[in-house]
Enzyme design. Structure first.
Site, PDB file in Angstrom:
ATOM      1  N   TYR A 124       0.862  -1.192   0.000  1.00 31.31           N
ATOM      2  CA  TYR A 124       0.000   0.000   0.000  1.00 31.31           C
ATOM      3  C   TYR A 124       0.895   1.238   0.000  1.00 31.31           C
ATOM      4  O   TYR A 124       1.757   1.392   0.878  1.00 31.31           O
ATOM      5  CB  TYR A 124      -0.932   0.035   1.225  1.00 31.31           C
ATOM      6  CG  TYR A 124      -1.853   1.225   1.101  1.00 31.31           C
ATOM      7  CD1 TYR A 124      -3.003   1.136   0.325  1.00 31.31           C
ATOM      8  CD2 TYR A 124      -1.534   2.446   1.690  1.00 31.31           C
ATOM      9  CE1 TYR A 124      -3.819   2.246   0.127  1.00 31.31           C
ATOM     10  CE2 TYR A 124      -2.344   3.561   1.496  1.00 31.31           C
ATOM     11  CZ  TYR A 124      -3.485   3.447   0.716  1.00 31.31           C
ATOM     12  OH  TYR A 124      -4.284   4.541   0.517  1.00 31.31           O
ATOM     13  N   GLN A 255       7.971  15.872  10.643  1.00 26.69           N
ATOM     14  CA  GLN A 255       6.943  14.839  10.836  1.00 26.69           C
ATOM     15  C   GLN A 255       5.568  15.455  11.058  1.00 26.69           C
ATOM     16  O   GLN A 255       4.549  14.855  10.729  1.00 26.69           O
ATOM     17  CB  GLN A 255       7.327  13.900  11.974  1.00 26.69           C
ATOM     18  CG  GLN A 255       8.570  13.089  11.655  1.00 26.69           C
ATOM     19  CD  GLN A 255       8.529  12.422  10.271  1.00 26.69           C
ATOM     20  OE1 GLN A 255       7.780  11.482  10.053  1.00 26.69           O
ATOM     21  NE2 GLN A 255       9.320  12.927   9.328  1.00 26.69           N
ATOM     22  N   HIS A 258       3.332  15.766   7.911  1.00 23.59           N
ATOM     23  CA  HIS A 258       2.719  14.602   7.256  1.00 23.59           C
ATOM     24  C   HIS A 258       1.196  14.669   7.273  1.00 23.59           C
ATOM     25  O   HIS A 258       0.537  14.372   6.287  1.00 23.59           O
ATOM     26  CB  HIS A 258       3.167  13.301   7.926  1.00 23.59           C
ATOM     27  CG  HIS A 258       4.380  12.720   7.286  1.00 23.59           C
ATOM     28  ND1 HIS A 258       4.377  12.222   6.014  1.00 23.59           N
ATOM     29  CD2 HIS A 258       5.645  12.566   7.750  1.00 23.59           C
ATOM     30  CE1 HIS A 258       5.580  11.783   5.702  1.00 23.59           C
ATOM     31  NE2 HIS A 258       6.384  11.986   6.740  1.00 23.59           N
ATOM     32  N   GLU A 322       7.469   6.159  17.047  1.00 19.74           N
ATOM     33  CA  GLU A 322       7.848   5.579  15.755  1.00 19.74           C
ATOM     34  C   GLU A 322       9.319   5.933  15.468  1.00 19.74           C
ATOM     35  O   GLU A 322      10.116   5.063  15.135  1.00 19.74           O
ATOM     36  CB  GLU A 322       6.938   6.150  14.656  1.00 19.74           C
ATOM     37  CG  GLU A 322       7.277   5.603  13.294  1.00 19.74           C
ATOM     38  CD  GLU A 322       6.646   6.400  12.144  1.00 19.74           C
ATOM     39  OE1 GLU A 322       6.102   7.502  12.396  1.00 19.74           O
ATOM     40  OE2 GLU A 322       6.717   5.923  10.996  1.00 19.74           O
ATOM     41  N   HIS A 323       9.640   7.235  15.580  1.00 20.78           N
ATOM     42  CA  HIS A 323      11.016   7.695  15.377  1.00 20.78           C
ATOM     43  C   HIS A 323      11.515   8.340  16.658  1.00 20.78           C
ATOM     44  O   HIS A 323      10.770   9.093  17.298  1.00 20.78           O
ATOM     45  CB  HIS A 323      11.104   8.772  14.284  1.00 20.78           C
ATOM     46  CG  HIS A 323      10.472   8.395  12.996  1.00 20.78           C
ATOM     47  ND1 HIS A 323       9.246   8.867  12.599  1.00 20.78           N
ATOM     48  CD2 HIS A 323      10.893   7.584  12.011  1.00 20.78           C
ATOM     49  CE1 HIS A 323       8.946   8.372  11.417  1.00 20.78           C
ATOM     50  NE2 HIS A 323       9.915   7.578  11.037  1.00 20.78           N
ATOM     51  N   ASP A 356      13.808   8.603   6.202  1.00 21.51           N
ATOM     52  CA  ASP A 356      12.608   8.608   5.356  1.00 21.51           C
ATOM     53  C   ASP A 356      12.959   8.328   3.901  1.00 21.51           C
ATOM     54  O   ASP A 356      12.150   7.775   3.160  1.00 21.51           O
ATOM     55  CB  ASP A 356      11.908   9.970   5.418  1.00 21.51           C
ATOM     56  CG  ASP A 356      11.016  10.102   6.634  1.00 21.51           C
ATOM     57  OD1 ASP A 356      10.842   9.098   7.344  1.00 21.51           O
ATOM     58  OD2 ASP A 356      10.492  11.202   6.870  1.00 21.51           O
ATOM     59  N   HIS A 415       0.615 -40.752  18.526  1.00 22.74           N
ATOM     60  CA  HIS A 415       1.933 -40.103  18.464  1.00 22.74           C
ATOM     61  C   HIS A 415       3.020 -41.097  18.902  1.00 22.74           C
ATOM     62  O   HIS A 415       4.069 -41.228  18.284  1.00 22.74           O
ATOM     63  CB  HIS A 415       1.996 -38.897  19.404  1.00 22.74           C
ATOM     64  CG  HIS A 415       1.261 -37.693  18.922  1.00 22.74           C
ATOM     65  ND1 HIS A 415      -0.096 -37.657  18.774  1.00 22.74           N
ATOM     66  CD2 HIS A 415       1.711 -36.449  18.553  1.00 22.74           C
ATOM     67  CE1 HIS A 415      -0.467 -36.466  18.351  1.00 22.74           C
ATOM     68  NE2 HIS A 415       0.614 -35.712  18.201  1.00 22.74           N
TER      69      HIS A 415
END
Ligand SMILES: NC(=O)c1ccc[n+]([C@@H]2O[C@H](COP(=O)([O-])OP(=O)(O)OC[C@H]3O[C@@H](n4cnc5c(N)ncnc54)[C@H](O)[C@@H]3O)[C@@H](O)[C@H]2O)c1
Ligand SMILES: N[C@H](CO)Cc1c[nH]c[nH+]1
Ligand SMILES: [Zn+2]
Length: 429
Positions: A124, A255, A258, A322-323, A356, A415
């Site tokens: 995606y 960021q 975004h 995230e970062h 990035d 078994h």
């Protein structure tokens, strides 16, 4: 930005809340669209592309002619930049290959592990507010190294029914097999169930807004694997008095631009740095073309002062960004002790933008605190680790008794028999 001084640990979870809607807020919408895709296939994809992206397409497969035209529209300068990024991303991900791990656990018992590609993968590529062609590199390069056979890509079309040329250029450069003009929940639903036009895949990869992220989480309940929840971008910077306030502000804004639901946080042990970064943020914000978006993200973001590095580290691990950028004289302390972060950037000359685009690390990373339990995309994301074993006559004689006793103790006679029959035959010989 909200300024917060010495927050008490019992208030951290409230202060560190993300500004996104929850899974429950979006789940019903996702369920409805997925159901329609299951029942009506392409027709439902067409309907929702028209509703959310404002374009009615009767065919959403990108043609070879469209790819060729796109290639002519990308400038040589951009092609060269993409080539450098591709090279670094290839190097870092190719180095992640592991050799076969083989061991004789007991004499005559040979066990080994090998990686095999996931044969059908769906990528995606976000395209709602910015055409993230860099994400094509981050997903298709490791997919190709892993040896995935079918690499399909979905991305939202613009109002003219077109895909940004750089996305198409990067896709053909990296070996994507088919490209579809559809985005959002409908793209994830189509790759989950398959439609007449869009193939069902075994695993869906890639970042997206909160609708895409919840759709991926829902897809994982429908039998398709996903890389991880990779939603609205986040950055946390730890800066002490050795940091450069204008650099820090530029990273936070990178960021924030975004999306309105992005979040950025400064944690600092210096009140001067807190004030200087704040001033810089508003100064730099004024000049940004995406000011309107970044401004909303900034209003949901925090500047946090804490007394010492230990408290700072605990708070950062609780948030799980995230970062994570570290600009501190004591940088090794943070590097060694950080437990929860998608990707870490160290020192005044390591902007988050490097990761990035072009340093080589992957930018598809867990958000919303999922760095506590998920890795970012890497070569292993596109592979499965399979185990093999080969046991000789000597080997089964060596471990047979243990298997029989354990099977008996679990009440699983069949078994046990699978071993007993073999041992009896060997005892006769
Ligand atoms: N975590 C990561 O690794 C990472 C990496 C890159 C980007 N990102 C994030 O990806 C996101 C990209 O978002 P974007 O919106 O630009 O592009 P996108 O492609 O993720 O989403 C656009 C699609 O969302 C759907 N949509 C929009 N409004 C909707 C609504 N009200 N209901 C249902 N569906 C709706 C539409 O179908 C549209 O095509 C940003 O939040 C960015 O921060 C994250
Ligand atoms: N920062 C994003 C991941 O959260 C990735 C990206 C792509 N292009 C620019 N940035
Ligand atoms: Zn970014």
């Amino acid at each position: 930005m909200n300024k917060i001084y010495n927050p008490q640990p019992e208030n951290w979870s409230e202060i560190l809340k993300r500004p996104t809607q929850s899974f429950n807020d979006i789940e019903e919408t996702v369920k409805g669209i997925f159901k329609e895709i299951q029942q009506k296939g392409d027709q439902a994809v067409i309907k929702y592309t028209s509703l959310f992206d404002g374009i009615t397409l009767d065919n959403f497969t990108v043609t070879n002619e469209e790819i060729q035209t796109a290639t002519t529209l990308v400038s040589d300068e951009l092609k060269e930049a993409i080539a450098i990024a591709k090279d670094n991303i290839f190097k870092f991900h190719n180095a992640q290959q592991t050799s076969k791990i083989e061991i004789e656990t007991t004499e005559g018992v040979q066990c080994w592990q090998e990686k095999r590609p996931i044969s059908k993968v769906g990528l995606y590529i976000p395209g709602g507010s910015a055409p993230l062609f860099s994400t094509v590199l981050m997903l298709a390069i490791p997919a190709k190294i892993a040896g995935c056979n079918d690499i399909i890509l979905c991305t939202p079309p613009n109002k003219e029914g077109k895909i940004n040329p750089a996305i198409l250029y990067a896709a053909q450069l990296c070996g994507v097999t088919k490209i579809y003009k559809t985005g959002g929940i409908q793209a994830i639903g189509a790759m989950t169930y398959g439609t007449a036009s869009i193939d069902k895949v075994y695993k869906i990869f890639g970042p997206g807004n909160q609708f895409v992220t919840v759709a991926k989480q829902f897809a994982s309940q429908q039998g398709v694997a996903i890389d991880m929840p990779a939603g609205p971008s986040e950055l946390l910077v730890f800066a002490d008095e050795t940091a450069n306030p204008s650099f820090v502000a530029s990273d936070l804004l990178s960021q924030a631009e975004h999306g309105k639901d992005s979040q950025v946080i400064l944690v600092t042990t210096s009140k001067n740095i807190l004030n200087d970064v704040e001033t810089e943020i508003y100064k730099q914000l004024e000049k940004l073309p995406r000011k309107e978006i970044a401004q909303v993200a900034i209003s949901n973001s925090n500047l946090i002062f804490v007394d010492n590095d230990t408290l700072a580290l605990d708070l950062i691990n609780e948030y799980g960004p995230e970062h994570f950028i570290i600009c501190a004289k004591n940088e090794n302390y943070f590097v060694e002790k950080i437990e929860n972060a998608g990707s870490v950037f160290i020192g005044n000359y390591t902007p988050e933008s490097a990761g990035d685009y072009a340093s080589g690390t992957n930018h598809t990373l867990p958000t919303n605190g999922y760095s506590k339990s998920y890795s970012g995309v890497n070569l292993d994301s596109f592979q499965k680790a399979m185990t093999f074993q080969k046991i000789s006559k000597k080997g089964i004689q060596n471990i047979g008794k243990s298997i029989e006793i354990m099977a008996e103790a679990e009440g699983l006679q069949a078994h046990k028999n699978a071993v007993t029959l073999r041992l009896n035959e060997l005892n006769k010989a």
